[in-house]
Design a protein around this motif. Structure first.
Motif, PDB file in Angstrom:
ATOM      1  N   ILE A   1      59.956  -3.069  72.885  1.00 12.55           N
ATOM      2  CA  ILE A   1      61.241  -2.365  72.856  1.00 12.55           C
ATOM      3  C   ILE A   1      61.627  -2.132  71.404  1.00 12.55           C
ATOM      4  O   ILE A   1      61.804  -3.079  70.638  1.00 12.55           O
ATOM      5  CB  ILE A   1      62.331  -3.180  73.575  1.00 12.55           C
ATOM      6  N   LEU A   2      61.781  -0.862  71.020  1.00  9.50           N
ATOM      7  CA  LEU A   2      62.126  -0.525  69.644  1.00  9.50           C
ATOM      8  C   LEU A   2      63.609  -0.234  69.475  1.00  9.50           C
ATOM      9  O   LEU A   2      64.123  -0.252  68.347  1.00  9.50           O
ATOM     10  CB  LEU A   2      61.312   0.678  69.158  1.00  9.50           C
TER      11      LEU A   2
ATOM     12  N   TRP B   1      64.515   1.664  74.771  1.00  9.04           N
ATOM     13  CA  TRP B   1      63.425   2.598  74.450  1.00  9.04           C
ATOM     14  C   TRP B   1      62.222   1.758  74.030  1.00  9.04           C
ATOM     15  O   TRP B   1      62.283   1.012  73.049  1.00  9.04           O
ATOM     16  CB  TRP B   1      63.831   3.541  73.336  1.00  9.04           C
ATOM     17  N   TYR B   2      61.130   1.871  74.776  1.00  2.76           N
ATOM     18  CA  TYR B   2      59.945   1.047  74.529  1.00  2.76           C
ATOM     19  C   TYR B   2      58.741   1.936  74.239  1.00  2.76           C
ATOM     20  O   TYR B   2      58.680   3.093  74.660  1.00  2.76           O
ATOM     21  CB  TYR B   2      59.650   0.153  75.733  1.00  2.76           C
ATOM     22  N   THR B   3      57.781   1.386  73.505  1.00  2.33           N
ATOM     23  CA  THR B   3      56.582   2.156  73.178  1.00  2.33           C
ATOM     24  C   THR B   3      55.331   1.492  73.754  1.00  2.33           C
ATOM     25  O   THR B   3      55.000   0.351  73.390  1.00  2.33           O
ATOM     26  CB  THR B   3      56.412   2.337  71.660  1.00  2.33           C
ATOM     27  N   PRO B   4      54.614   2.175  74.635  1.00  2.00           N
ATOM     28  CA  PRO B   4      53.346   1.645  75.151  1.00  2.00           C
ATOM     29  C   PRO B   4      52.273   1.550  74.069  1.00  2.00           C
ATOM     30  O   PRO B   4      51.232   0.916  74.288  1.00  2.00           O
ATOM     31  CB  PRO B   4      52.957   2.672  76.228  1.00  2.00           C
ATOM     32  N   GLU B   5      52.510   2.172  72.919  1.00  2.95           N
ATOM     33  CA  GLU B   5      51.542   2.108  71.828  1.00  2.95           C
ATOM     34  C   GLU B   5      51.432   0.698  71.252  1.00  2.95           C
ATOM     35  O   GLU B   5      50.451   0.377  70.575  1.00  2.95           O
ATOM     36  CB  GLU B   5      51.925   3.099  70.730  1.00  2.95           C
ATOM     37  N   ILE B   6      52.452  -0.115  71.490  1.00  2.19           N
ATOM     38  CA  ILE B   6      52.397  -1.539  71.119  1.00  2.19           C
ATOM     39  C   ILE B   6      52.511  -2.314  72.425  1.00  2.19           C
ATOM     40  O   ILE B   6      53.609  -2.590  72.916  1.00  2.19           O
ATOM     41  CB  ILE B   6      53.537  -1.926  70.157  1.00  2.19           C
ATOM     42  N   PRO B   7      51.378  -2.644  73.040  1.00  3.59           N
ATOM     43  CA  PRO B   7      51.351  -3.208  74.397  1.00  3.59           C
ATOM     44  C   PRO B   7      51.779  -4.670  74.476  1.00  3.59           C
ATOM     45  O   PRO B   7      51.015  -5.541  74.878  1.00  3.59           O
ATOM     46  CB  PRO B   7      49.893  -3.021  74.811  1.00  3.59           C
TER      47      PRO B   7
ATOM     48  N   GLY C   1      60.338   5.806  64.550  1.00  4.97           N
ATOM     49  CA  GLY C   1      59.432   5.308  63.517  1.00  4.97           C
ATOM     50  C   GLY C   1      57.993   5.739  63.698  1.00  4.97           C
ATOM     51  O   GLY C   1      57.069   4.987  63.356  1.00  4.97           O
ATOM     52  N   GLY C   2      57.789   6.921  64.264  1.00  2.00           N
ATOM     53  CA  GLY C   2      56.429   7.407  64.467  1.00  2.00           C
ATOM     54  C   GLY C   2      55.802   6.990  65.781  1.00  2.00           C
ATOM     55  O   GLY C   2      54.673   7.393  66.090  1.00  2.00           O
ATOM     56  N   TYR C   3      56.511   6.195  66.588  1.00  2.00           N
ATOM     57  CA  TYR C   3      56.010   5.746  67.877  1.00  2.00           C
ATOM     58  C   TYR C   3      56.691   6.525  69.010  1.00  2.00           C
ATOM     59  O   TYR C   3      57.917   6.707  68.993  1.00  2.00           O
ATOM     60  CB  TYR C   3      56.275   4.252  68.085  1.00  2.00           C
ATOM     61  N   MET C   4      55.915   6.965  69.986  1.00  2.00           N
ATOM     62  CA  MET C   4      56.469   7.633  71.153  1.00  2.00           C
ATOM     63  C   MET C   4      57.073   6.574  72.080  1.00  2.00           C
ATOM     64  O   MET C   4      56.392   5.624  72.468  1.00  2.00           O
ATOM     65  CB  MET C   4      55.386   8.413  71.901  1.00  2.00           C
ATOM     66  N   CYS C   5      58.349   6.750  72.415  1.00  2.00           N
ATOM     67  CA  CYS C   5      59.051   5.762  73.225  1.00  2.00           C
ATOM     68  C   CYS C   5      59.542   6.375  74.533  1.00  2.00           C
ATOM     69  O   CYS C   5      59.901   7.549  74.598  1.00  2.00           O
ATOM     70  CB  CYS C   5      60.239   5.189  72.460  1.00  2.00           C
ATOM     71  N   PHE C   6      59.575   5.543  75.575  1.00  2.00           N
ATOM     72  CA  PHE C   6      60.086   5.935  76.875  1.00  2.00           C
ATOM     73  C   PHE C   6      61.403   5.209  77.144  1.00  2.00           C
ATOM     74  O   PHE C   6      61.610   4.088  76.665  1.00  2.00           O
ATOM     75  CB  PHE C   6      59.083   5.594  77.980  1.00  2.00           C
ATOM     76  N   LYS C   7      62.246   5.845  77.935  1.00  2.00           N
ATOM     77  CA  LYS C   7      63.570   5.301  78.228  1.00  2.00           C
ATOM     78  C   LYS C   7      63.558   4.474  79.514  1.00  2.00           C
ATOM     79  O   LYS C   7      62.902   4.828  80.489  1.00  2.00           O
ATOM     80  CB  LYS C   7      64.576   6.446  78.362  1.00  2.00           C
ATOM     81  N   ALA C   8      64.313   3.373  79.493  1.00  2.00           N
ATOM     82  CA  ALA C   8      64.522   2.541  80.685  1.00  2.00           C
ATOM     83  C   ALA C   8      65.960   2.051  80.674  1.00  2.00           C
ATOM     84  O   ALA C   8      66.520   1.777  79.612  1.00  2.00           O
ATOM     85  CB  ALA C   8      63.549   1.364  80.705  1.00  2.00           C
TER      86      ALA C   8
ATOM     87  N   ILE D   1      50.199   6.744  83.549  1.00  2.00           N
ATOM     88  CA  ILE D   1      49.108   6.856  82.577  1.00  2.00           C
ATOM     89  C   ILE D   1      49.332   5.914  81.395  1.00  2.00           C
ATOM     90  O   ILE D   1      48.420   5.220  80.952  1.00  2.00           O
ATOM     91  CB  ILE D   1      48.972   8.302  82.082  1.00  2.00           C
ATOM     92  N   THR D   2      50.585   5.864  80.889  1.00  2.00           N
ATOM     93  CA  THR D   2      50.876   5.008  79.736  1.00  2.00           C
ATOM     94  C   THR D   2      50.745   3.527  80.102  1.00  2.00           C
ATOM     95  O   THR D   2      50.282   2.731  79.297  1.00  2.00           O
ATOM     96  CB  THR D   2      52.295   5.273  79.208  1.00  2.00           C
ATOM     97  N   ILE D   3      51.134   3.162  81.315  1.00  2.00           N
ATOM     98  CA  ILE D   3      50.992   1.764  81.749  1.00  2.00           C
ATOM     99  C   ILE D   3      49.512   1.394  81.829  1.00  2.00           C
ATOM    100  O   ILE D   3      49.101   0.295  81.455  1.00  2.00           O
ATOM    101  CB  ILE D   3      51.679   1.542  83.108  1.00  2.00           C
ATOM    102  N   ALA D   4      48.687   2.323  82.315  1.00  2.00           N
ATOM    103  CA  ALA D   4      47.246   2.074  82.377  1.00  2.00           C
ATOM    104  C   ALA D   4      46.676   1.862  80.984  1.00  2.00           C
ATOM    105  O   ALA D   4      45.832   0.987  80.764  1.00  2.00           O
ATOM    106  CB  ALA D   4      46.548   3.253  83.061  1.00  2.00           C
ATOM    107  N   LEU D   5      47.164   2.642  80.009  1.00  2.00           N
ATOM    108  CA  LEU D   5      46.715   2.484  78.618  1.00  2.00           C
ATOM    109  C   LEU D   5      47.130   1.123  78.063  1.00  2.00           C
ATOM    110  O   LEU D   5      46.403   0.513  77.281  1.00  2.00           O
ATOM    111  CB  LEU D   5      47.296   3.604  77.758  1.00  2.00           C
ATOM    112  N   VAL D   6      48.319   0.658  78.481  1.00  2.00           N
ATOM    113  CA  VAL D   6      48.792  -0.657  78.031  1.00  2.00           C
ATOM    114  C   VAL D   6      47.863  -1.744  78.514  1.00  2.00           C
ATOM    115  O   VAL D   6      47.478  -2.650  77.773  1.00  2.00           O
ATOM    116  CB  VAL D   6      50.224  -0.918  78.547  1.00  2.00           C
ATOM    117  N   ILE D   7      47.452  -1.667  79.797  1.00  2.00           N
ATOM    118  CA  ILE D   7      46.574  -2.685  80.370  1.00  2.00           C
ATOM    119  C   ILE D   7      45.253  -2.733  79.614  1.00  2.00           C
ATOM    120  O   ILE D   7      44.718  -3.792  79.293  1.00  2.00           O
ATOM    121  CB  ILE D   7      46.331  -2.404  81.865  1.00  2.00           C
TER     122      ILE D   7
END
Length: 302
Positions: free
Chosen positions: A231-232, A210-216, A150-157, A6-12
């Protein structure tokens, strides 16, 4: 896994909304663990508490840095933020310049994630080099683990990375053999420098990002890229880079282009040049030690 899809789709979708002249800025704080060096000093009776304090202060200035990443959709410029020397620290600037190339700083790092190339200008002991090469592609393992930065939701890789032999942030002491005698174990350490004869740089290190899809933007500090979002935070070996500030759509746009000064070499060629120079310095130090004039291989300055 559905959360990641879902987050990758939002990035696109978000990428299409970015203006052609979009530009952002991110500040990263870099910290490298110096526990091994401190432990080595504590075992050296010739180092006084005053000397140890001075050494730790210099180590902090070398291993704690601030970097600025200016980026658009396809490319970025990553550069260490210059700092003024504290009053009374003579030679601090020269020392920082001399060691910066070996400790993840120095020069301007250009990265083009669309063309998968990078360019870095480095100065090593009075010589200028221009490293040009393809970006190292990491086999990222995506995770559903999240945290807020910093207020951004991040995912781990996570990924495994080949360690650069010219990056001494990953330097580590070799483990002592269990069967060594007490006499050998209590001998004075050979050195307290970054090029100790009983140390090495590993061939491979583990990377946690840790990366945030909120900044595509598929970008990040240093040569890290390839994730569906900026990547934050990234921990690689003994070093952690953490984003402390982000500005989107900056008004004062920077020119994002590759540096051009220096002798052109590949990353492999530059690593070989640095390795050869380090071996020369190590042999010089060992020779001084045999003559009774031993000391740190990489002096901290006065």
């Amino acid at each position: 896994m559905n959360k990641i899809i879902i987050t990758i789709a939002l990035v696109i979708v978000s990428f299409t909304s970015f203006a052609q002249d979009f530009q952002g800025m991110a500040v990263y704080e870099s910290k490298t663990s110096t526990a091994e060096f401190k432990s080595r000093m504590e075992g050296n009776k010739d180092i006084t508490p005053e000397m140890q304090k001075m050494f730790e202060e210099r180590m902090k200035s070398m291993f704690e840095k601030t970097f600025v990443l200016n980026f658009d959709k396809n490319a970025s410029i990553y550069k260490e933020e210059e700092k003024l020397d504290a009053p009374g620290t003579q030679g601090g600037g020269n020392m920082r310049m001399m060691t910066s190339s070996f400790l993840g700083g120095g020069g301007t790092q250009y990265k083009n994630i669309k063309e998968k190339i990078f360019t870095i200008d480095k100065e090593m002991m009075g010589k200028e080099f221009l490293i040009q090469d393809t970006l190292p592609k990491l086999d990222w393992k995506m995770s559903q683990e999240t945290k807020e930065i910093g207020g951004y939701m991040c995912f781990k890789a996570t990924a495994k990375q080949k360690a650069s032999q010219s990056d001494f942030r990953n330097f580590r002491m070799k483990k002592q053999e269990e069967n060594k005698g007490k006499k050998e174990a209590t001998e004075k350490p050979k050195s307290t420098g970054l090029m100790a004869s009983d140390g090495e740089i590993p061939k491979e290190i583990e990377v946690v990002a840790w990366y945030t899809p909120e900044i595509p933007v598929s970008n990040g500090p240093e040569n890290y890229f390839g994730l569906p979002g900026l990547i934050l935070e990234v921990s690689a070996g003994k070093t952690t880079l953490l984003c402390s500030k982000i500005v989107m759509n900056v008004k004062d746009k920077k020119e994002i282009k590759a540096p051009t000064n220096g002798k052109v070499v590949t990353q492999k060629e530059y690593d070989e040049i640095v390795t050869k120079k380090m071996e020369e310095l190590k042999e010089m130090n060992q020779s001084q030690g045999r003559n009774g004039n031993g000391g740190m291989q990489m002096r901290m300055g006065r």
